[in-house]
Design a protein around this motif. Sequence first.
Motif, PDB file in Angstrom:
ATOM      1  N   LYS A 115       0.851  -1.188   0.000  1.00  0.00           N
ATOM      2  CA  LYS A 115       0.000   0.000   0.000  1.00  0.00           C
ATOM      3  C   LYS A 115       0.883   1.232   0.000  1.00  0.00           C
ATOM      4  N   CYS A 116       0.538   2.158  -0.884  1.00  0.00           N
ATOM      5  CA  CYS A 116       1.290   3.405  -0.967  1.00  0.00           C
ATOM      6  C   CYS A 116       0.805   4.353   0.125  1.00  0.00           C
ATOM      7  N   PRO A 117       1.708   4.844   0.977  1.00  0.00           N
ATOM      8  CA  PRO A 117       1.291   5.741   2.061  1.00  0.00           C
ATOM      9  C   PRO A 117       0.903   7.132   1.544  1.00  0.00           C
ATOM     10  N   ASP A 118       1.332   7.474   0.341  1.00  0.00           N
ATOM     11  CA  ASP A 118       1.073   8.803  -0.207  1.00  0.00           C
ATOM     12  C   ASP A 118      -0.297   8.922  -0.865  1.00  0.00           C
ATOM     13  N   CYS A 119      -0.619   7.945  -1.741  1.00  0.00           N
ATOM     14  CA  CYS A 119      -1.881   8.061  -2.478  1.00  0.00           C
ATOM     15  C   CYS A 119      -2.883   6.966  -2.114  1.00  0.00           C
ATOM     16  N   GLY A 120      -2.453   5.988  -1.302  1.00  0.00           N
ATOM     17  CA  GLY A 120      -3.384   4.950  -0.858  1.00  0.00           C
ATOM     18  C   GLY A 120      -3.572   3.817  -1.838  1.00  0.00           C
ATOM     19  N   GLU A 121      -2.854   3.832  -2.925  1.00  0.00           N
ATOM     20  CA  GLU A 121      -2.975   2.776  -3.941  1.00  0.00           C
ATOM     21  C   GLU A 121      -2.489   1.425  -3.395  1.00  0.00           C
ATOM     22  N   LEU A 122      -3.276   0.361  -3.689  1.00  0.00           N
ATOM     23  CA  LEU A 122      -2.842  -1.004  -3.362  1.00  0.00           C
ATOM     24  C   LEU A 122      -2.272  -1.613  -4.636  1.00  0.00           C
ATOM     25  N   ASP A 147       8.072   0.654  -5.600  1.00  0.00           N
ATOM     26  CA  ASP A 147       7.504   1.884  -6.144  1.00  0.00           C
ATOM     27  C   ASP A 147       6.020   1.769  -6.468  1.00  0.00           C
ATOM     28  N   CYS A 148       5.273   2.774  -6.041  1.00  0.00           N
ATOM     29  CA  CYS A 148       3.855   2.866  -6.365  1.00  0.00           C
ATOM     30  C   CYS A 148       3.701   3.169  -7.852  1.00  0.00           C
ATOM     31  N   PRO A 149       2.864   2.373  -8.553  1.00  0.00           N
ATOM     32  CA  PRO A 149       2.714   2.593 -10.003  1.00  0.00           C
ATOM     33  C   PRO A 149       1.975   3.897 -10.317  1.00  0.00           C
ATOM     34  N   LYS A 150       1.303   4.471  -9.313  1.00  0.00           N
ATOM     35  CA  LYS A 150       0.510   5.676  -9.538  1.00  0.00           C
ATOM     36  C   LYS A 150       1.330   6.950  -9.341  1.00  0.00           C
ATOM     37  N   CYS A 151       2.020   7.002  -8.180  1.00  0.00           N
ATOM     38  CA  CYS A 151       2.704   8.262  -7.862  1.00  0.00           C
ATOM     39  C   CYS A 151       4.204   8.102  -7.619  1.00  0.00           C
ATOM     40  N   GLY A 152       4.695   6.861  -7.623  1.00  0.00           N
ATOM     41  CA  GLY A 152       6.132   6.661  -7.431  1.00  0.00           C
ATOM     42  C   GLY A 152       6.566   6.624  -5.977  1.00  0.00           C
ATOM     43  N   GLY A 153       5.600   6.720  -5.046  1.00  0.00           N
ATOM     44  CA  GLY A 153       5.926   6.642  -3.621  1.00  0.00           C
ATOM     45  C   GLY A 153       6.391   5.249  -3.238  1.00  0.00           C
ATOM     46  N   GLN A 154       6.882   5.106  -2.017  1.00  0.00           N
ATOM     47  CA  GLN A 154       7.380   3.812  -1.555  1.00  0.00           C
ATOM     48  C   GLN A 154       6.278   3.064  -0.819  1.00  0.00           C
TER      49      GLN A 154
END
Length: 113
Positions: A72-79, A88-95
């Motif tokens: 789960k991305c802590p920045d945008c909430g994407e699973l 890397d989050c595929p949506k925003c690049g967050g960890q």
Amino acid sequence: MHEYPITQQIIKIASQHCEKAGGSRVTKITLVIGDYSGYVGESVQMYFDIISQDTICDGAQVEIRRVEPKLKCPDCGELFKKQPMSFDCPKCGGQGGPTDIGKEFYIDSIEIE
Ligand SMILES: [Zn+2]
């Protein structure tokens, strides 16, 4: 292998369920097993065939639903599914961080007749 005791447990639960419901035998057991649960579906299936002999679970079909682990991305909430060597989050690049998705291990349903 540690699937042995858990499989005994599954058979016990299914048998009790069947007896309580007044059934004569268990026909199908559906299990949900996450890839990170520490249990291997194939091993459960193998032990099931051995342990269930001469019980009311003998001959029951075991269906296993696998669950892929997700981060789960802590920045945008994407699973999302973890890629090799990357968080890397595929949506925003967050960890992305670990979640409980993929650690499931439970009986989803028991069918009897
Ligand atoms: Zn993100």
